[in-house]
Structure formats: C-alpha cells, structure tokens
Write an enzyme that holds these catalytic residues in place. Structure first.
Site, PDB file in Angstrom:
ATOM      1  N   CYS A 117       0.890  -1.350  -0.136  1.00 51.43           N
ATOM      2  CA  CYS A 117       0.118  -0.246   0.128  1.00 51.43           C
ATOM      3  C   CYS A 117       0.977   1.201   0.123  1.00 51.43           C
ATOM      4  O   CYS A 117       1.970   1.139   0.153  1.00 51.43           O
ATOM      5  CB  CYS A 117      -1.106  -0.087   1.252  1.00 51.43           C
ATOM      6  SG  CYS A 117      -2.467   1.183   0.968  1.00 51.43           S
ATOM      7  N   CYS A 119      -0.215   4.336   1.685  1.00 53.40           N
ATOM      8  CA  CYS A 119      -0.721   5.138   2.883  1.00 53.40           C
ATOM      9  C   CYS A 119       0.514   5.550   3.901  1.00 53.40           C
ATOM     10  O   CYS A 119       0.537   6.467   4.474  1.00 53.40           O
ATOM     11  CB  CYS A 119      -1.873   4.813   3.582  1.00 53.40           C
ATOM     12  SG  CYS A 119      -1.819   3.213   4.177  1.00 53.40           S
ATOM     13  N   CYS A 127      -3.931   6.080  -0.042  1.00 53.21           N
ATOM     14  CA  CYS A 127      -3.393   4.879  -0.252  1.00 53.21           C
ATOM     15  C   CYS A 127      -2.867   4.674  -1.875  1.00 53.21           C
ATOM     16  O   CYS A 127      -2.946   3.735  -2.688  1.00 53.21           O
ATOM     17  CB  CYS A 127      -4.292   3.649  -0.064  1.00 53.21           C
ATOM     18  SG  CYS A 127      -4.476   3.529   1.740  1.00 53.21           S
ATOM     19  N   LYS A 194     -12.360  -5.061   1.834  1.00 55.57           N
ATOM     20  CA  LYS A 194     -11.719  -4.042   2.993  1.00 55.57           C
ATOM     21  C   LYS A 194     -12.822  -3.190   3.212  1.00 55.57           C
ATOM     22  O   LYS A 194     -12.963  -2.405   2.313  1.00 55.57           O
ATOM     23  CB  LYS A 194     -10.444  -3.809   2.794  1.00 55.57           C
ATOM     24  CG  LYS A 194      -9.966  -2.614   3.574  1.00 55.57           C
ATOM     25  CD  LYS A 194      -8.360  -2.294   3.387  1.00 55.57           C
ATOM     26  CE  LYS A 194      -7.854  -1.581   4.306  1.00 55.57           C
ATOM     27  NZ  LYS A 194      -6.370  -1.218   4.052  1.00 55.57           N
ATOM     28  N   ARG A 204      -3.347   3.320  12.609  1.00 57.56           N
ATOM     29  CA  ARG A 204      -2.870   4.420  11.923  1.00 57.56           C
ATOM     30  C   ARG A 204      -1.985   4.998  12.750  1.00 57.56           C
ATOM     31  O   ARG A 204      -1.282   5.921  12.396  1.00 57.56           O
ATOM     32  CB  ARG A 204      -4.296   5.329  11.354  1.00 57.56           C
ATOM     33  CG  ARG A 204      -4.747   4.546  10.116  1.00 57.56           C
ATOM     34  CD  ARG A 204      -5.981   5.424   9.713  1.00 57.56           C
ATOM     35  NE  ARG A 204      -6.759   4.450   8.861  1.00 57.56           N
ATOM     36  CZ  ARG A 204      -7.894   4.756   8.458  1.00 57.56           C
ATOM     37  NH1 ARG A 204      -8.341   5.867   8.785  1.00 57.56           N
ATOM     38  NH2 ARG A 204      -8.559   4.321   7.483  1.00 57.56           N
ATOM     39  N   ARG A 216     -11.230   7.459   3.601  1.00 57.27           N
ATOM     40  CA  ARG A 216     -10.840   6.441   2.489  1.00 57.27           C
ATOM     41  C   ARG A 216     -12.261   5.908   1.781  1.00 57.27           C
ATOM     42  O   ARG A 216     -12.043   4.729   1.144  1.00 57.27           O
ATOM     43  CB  ARG A 216     -10.029   5.335   3.237  1.00 57.27           C
ATOM     44  CG  ARG A 216      -8.725   5.596   3.965  1.00 57.27           C
ATOM     45  CD  ARG A 216      -7.735   4.729   3.813  1.00 57.27           C
ATOM     46  NE  ARG A 216      -6.845   4.546   4.923  1.00 57.27           N
ATOM     47  CZ  ARG A 216      -5.678   5.380   4.795  1.00 57.27           C
ATOM     48  NH1 ARG A 216      -5.517   6.490   3.823  1.00 57.27           N
ATOM     49  NH2 ARG A 216      -4.703   5.470   5.747  1.00 57.27           N
ATOM     50  N   GLU A 232     -16.750  -7.802  -4.350  1.00 54.75           N
ATOM     51  CA  GLU A 232     -15.691  -7.452  -4.410  1.00 54.75           C
ATOM     52  C   GLU A 232     -14.731  -8.843  -4.189  1.00 54.75           C
ATOM     53  O   GLU A 232     -13.710  -8.761  -4.945  1.00 54.75           O
ATOM     54  CB  GLU A 232     -15.328  -6.637  -3.435  1.00 54.75           C
ATOM     55  CG  GLU A 232     -15.637  -5.180  -3.382  1.00 54.75           C
ATOM     56  CD  GLU A 232     -14.583  -4.413  -3.981  1.00 54.75           C
ATOM     57  OE1 GLU A 232     -13.464  -4.917  -4.609  1.00 54.75           O
ATOM     58  OE2 GLU A 232     -14.831  -3.203  -4.106  1.00 54.75           O
ATOM     59  N   LYS A 247     -11.912  -7.817   5.994  1.00 59.00           N
ATOM     60  CA  LYS A 247     -10.890  -7.091   7.068  1.00 59.00           C
ATOM     61  C   LYS A 247     -12.071  -5.732   7.135  1.00 59.00           C
ATOM     62  O   LYS A 247     -12.349  -5.170   6.234  1.00 59.00           O
ATOM     63  CB  LYS A 247      -9.635  -6.402   6.569  1.00 59.00           C
ATOM     64  CG  LYS A 247      -9.225  -5.320   7.405  1.00 59.00           C
ATOM     65  CD  LYS A 247      -7.866  -4.873   6.747  1.00 59.00           C
ATOM     66  CE  LYS A 247      -7.526  -3.688   7.506  1.00 59.00           C
ATOM     67  NZ  LYS A 247      -6.399  -2.888   6.822  1.00 59.00           N
ATOM     68  N   SER A 273      -6.426  -3.726  14.406  1.00 56.21           N
ATOM     69  CA  SER A 273      -5.996  -3.112  15.644  1.00 56.21           C
ATOM     70  C   SER A 273      -6.753  -2.520  16.550  1.00 56.21           C
ATOM     71  O   SER A 273      -6.910  -2.672  17.805  1.00 56.21           O
ATOM     72  CB  SER A 273      -5.151  -1.450  14.939  1.00 56.21           C
ATOM     73  OG  SER A 273      -6.041  -0.898  14.464  1.00 56.21           O
ATOM     74  N   TYR A 312      -2.682  -9.371  15.886  1.00 52.92           N
ATOM     75  CA  TYR A 312      -1.665  -9.072  16.878  1.00 52.92           C
ATOM     76  C   TYR A 312      -1.608  -9.752  18.231  1.00 52.92           C
ATOM     77  O   TYR A 312      -0.839  -9.714  18.842  1.00 52.92           O
ATOM     78  CB  TYR A 312      -2.024  -7.414  17.289  1.00 52.92           C
ATOM     79  CG  TYR A 312      -2.123  -6.634  16.125  1.00 52.92           C
ATOM     80  CD1 TYR A 312      -1.144  -6.123  15.421  1.00 52.92           C
ATOM     81  CD2 TYR A 312      -3.504  -6.225  15.543  1.00 52.92           C
ATOM     82  CE1 TYR A 312      -1.128  -5.333  14.063  1.00 52.92           C
ATOM     83  CE2 TYR A 312      -3.484  -5.519  14.305  1.00 52.92           C
ATOM     84  CZ  TYR A 312      -2.490  -4.984  13.675  1.00 52.92           C
ATOM     85  OH  TYR A 312      -2.561  -4.222  12.671  1.00 52.92           O
TER      86      TYR A 312
END
Ligand code: PBG
Length: 323
Positions: A117, A119, A127, A194, A204, A216, A232, A247, A273, A312
């Site tokens: 990406c 960004c 992006c 996404k 971010r 976005r 998609e 996501k 996140s 994570y």
C-alpha cells in the site's frame, strides 16, 4: 420426546471429540512494523504490546516468533521521509527491502507477506497517487506504481504480497506484472473485501498513516454493504487472487461466512488494531478474562470460515495453545 444434547457434553474427552472448530498455531499471521532509524523499539499507546521496531530489533523479534511457533508475518514499513507519491517504497533499497533481506538472512524459513500500500509512504496519507484536479486517489496511476512496489518486495525475498489499497484491478495488474517478470510462483493474498472502518484507528497511530485530509471512503467499502462485499472478493478471485481477505473481522463475521459460501479459495480474516486494543484495555482493567476472550474471538473468526487469521494476538494465542 426431546433430544438430550448434554450427552455429548458430559466430560472433556467427549467434548473434544465432537468439537467442530479448532485453533492451531498454523492459523496465524503476525503483523510487524519496521520503522527507519536506530532506536530499538517504540511502544505506541493505542496498541499495548505492539511496537515500531528498527531493523535489528525486528530480526531479534523474528527469532522469538519462530521459537513460539509462528510461521508467517505480515510486514509494514514506516519510512523516514514521505512524499506525494510514496517514492520510498518503490526504491530498490527501500526500508521494507532491507528488512526482508535482514530477516531472511537469519530466518529463511519464516514466511514473509508484505502489505502492499502507499498510505504509510505518502505525505497526504492516502493509499495511492492523488489526481491533481479532483484530489481523489487516481486508480490507474496507483496500479502502475503498485507493480514497482511489488517487485521491490519480491526481489528482496518476500514470499507473498498482500495488496491492501482497494484499487480496482489491482490483482489482475499485479498478477500480470509478476508473471511478466518471472514471478509466477509468488501468490497474492488480496485484501479483497476491505471496509472503510473506524476499527483501523490504532493502526494508523502505529503506522503513522492517517489521511491528512478526508477519509478512505472513495476506495474502501461501505460497512453497510453485504452483496457488494461478496462481489468485491469474487472479482479478485476472477482476477487471479490466491487468498481472499475480509477486513475487519469481528464486526464482519457474517461477511466472512457469505464469502466462504461463495468461493473455494482459502479465506483470511484480519483481526484489526481496534479489535485488538479493545480486548487489551478490557483485559488490563480486569473486566474480562483476557486469554479466554482472545481465544473466543479468534475462534469465532475461524468458525465463520477463515482458515488464516492475521492478528496482533498471535504470540499470545500461540502461548495459550501451547499449554
Ligand atoms: C493499509 C492498511 C491499513 C490496515 C492494514 N493495511 C490501514 C488503513 O486501511 O487505513 C489496518 C490494519 C489494522 O487496523 O490493524 N492500507
């Protein structure tokens, strides 16, 4: 007459025998953030226990990861300098390129997936390349730059690329670009569905990739749309994606199942996140049993249809599964 379901719940052995969904260490991909410089590691308050690391520290971290039993990582870069097109990530000596080489030298068996990406690399935080007239991301110019970025990752030794910018035509463009350059063996995991989600907030902060203006929503999907979500992902399958990704994960479990029911490709879920941070804060405050809630959360993603979970929590869940 009624059925006595409790027969098969009488003890752990029978419960294990009829258990339909099992988490395994093989299921997880661990995201890592490399930042330019020499500073060891920096914790960012919005994501407890997640760090921006320099190259040396990331290599050490990879040893710990391999020892725990994690087999794959997803790599993000935070460069020292940004510009309007994100040149850093397209240079042969880019931060990601140097990081991949350093990791592969010590841990050739660790499977490296790179997030593809712009960004983190653009001064405006969007992006891709912005159209000067509209101020929107220029889809097709971004596609061309994406090939350059992908080749930088692969020449350095990346095993798989994961385009995350939600540009139309990205999978076909990358597939064609890779094949023409002798990389037909490199798979593409597409961030195929996404959403424009508020759950990316803590990421971010860590990746220093917030858009300086706007949002976005002209490229990421409307969180309300279920039919479009399936389209998609199926479009990316048709363009040649090897793995489809949904996501965020937790508030989109229905979408994971919808897509699973419409494809035979492997499905990945990105436990993002904000989902991670919520559990961390609740656990740290004693509101929930962190390990159990983490397990239940990740299990729900697998049950919904994901066979790969990007999270994570990967180190922590592997430790729990080891017990
Ligand atoms: C880059 C990218 C983002 C995430 C993964 N890749 C941020 C975004 O789209 O704004 C989010 C990951 C997370 O929240 O954990 N486009």
């Amino acid at each position: 007459m009624f059925k006595r379901f409790r027969k098969l719940r009488a003890n752990k052995t029978i419960r294990d025998l009829v258990c339909e969904t099992k988490l395994s260490k093989d299921d997880f991909v661990y995201p890592l953030f490399v930042k330019e410089g020499k500073f060891d590691k920096i914790e960012v308050s919005s994501m407890p226990d997640v760090y921006q690391m320099d190259i040396d520290t990331i290599v050490k971290e990879c040893k710990e990861i391999v020892d725990i039993g994690i087999k794959a990582i997803l790599l993000f870069g935070i460069p020292a300098n940004k510009d309007d097109i994100g040149s850093e990530c397209m240079s042969e000596n880019s931060l990601i390129s140097r990081t991949i080489k350093a990791i592969k030298q010590k841990h050739p068996e660790l499977y490296i997936i790179t997030d593809l990406c712009f960004c983190e690399y653009t001064s405006h935080g969007h992006c891709g390349v912005l159209d000067k007239n509209t101020g929107q991301v220029d889809n097709d110019k971004t596609l061309q730059n994406s090939i350059t970025q992908a080749l930088v990752h692969i020449r350095a030794g990346a095993n798989m690329i994961a385009p995350s910018g939600m540009m139309d035509g990205i999978v076909a463009t990358l597939r064609d670009g890779l094949d023409k350059n002798g990389y037909s063996h490199i798979p593409i995991m597409s961030y195929s569905t996404k959403f424009a989600s508020a759950f990316y907030g803590p990421f971010r902060d860590v990746a220093q990739s917030s858009p300086s203006k706007g949002d976005r929503k002209t490229y990421q999907m409307d969180i309300a749309n279920r039919l479009e979500a399936v389209q998609e992902s199926l479009e990316d399958e048709a363009q040649g994606a090897d793995i489809l990704m949904i996501k965020p994960a937790l508030s989109f479990l229905d979408i994971i199942r919808d897509i699973k029911n419409n494809t035979n490709l492997p499905i990945a879920a990105y436990n993002v996140s904000g989902e991670y941070a919520m559990l961390k804060i609740a656990g740290a405050n004693g509101l929930v049993d962190y390990d159990k809630v983490m397990f239940e959360t990740l299990l729900s993603m697998k049950r919904a249809g994901a066979s790969i979970i990007i999270t994570y929590h990967a180190k922590e869940i592997c430790k729990v599964l080891n017990i």
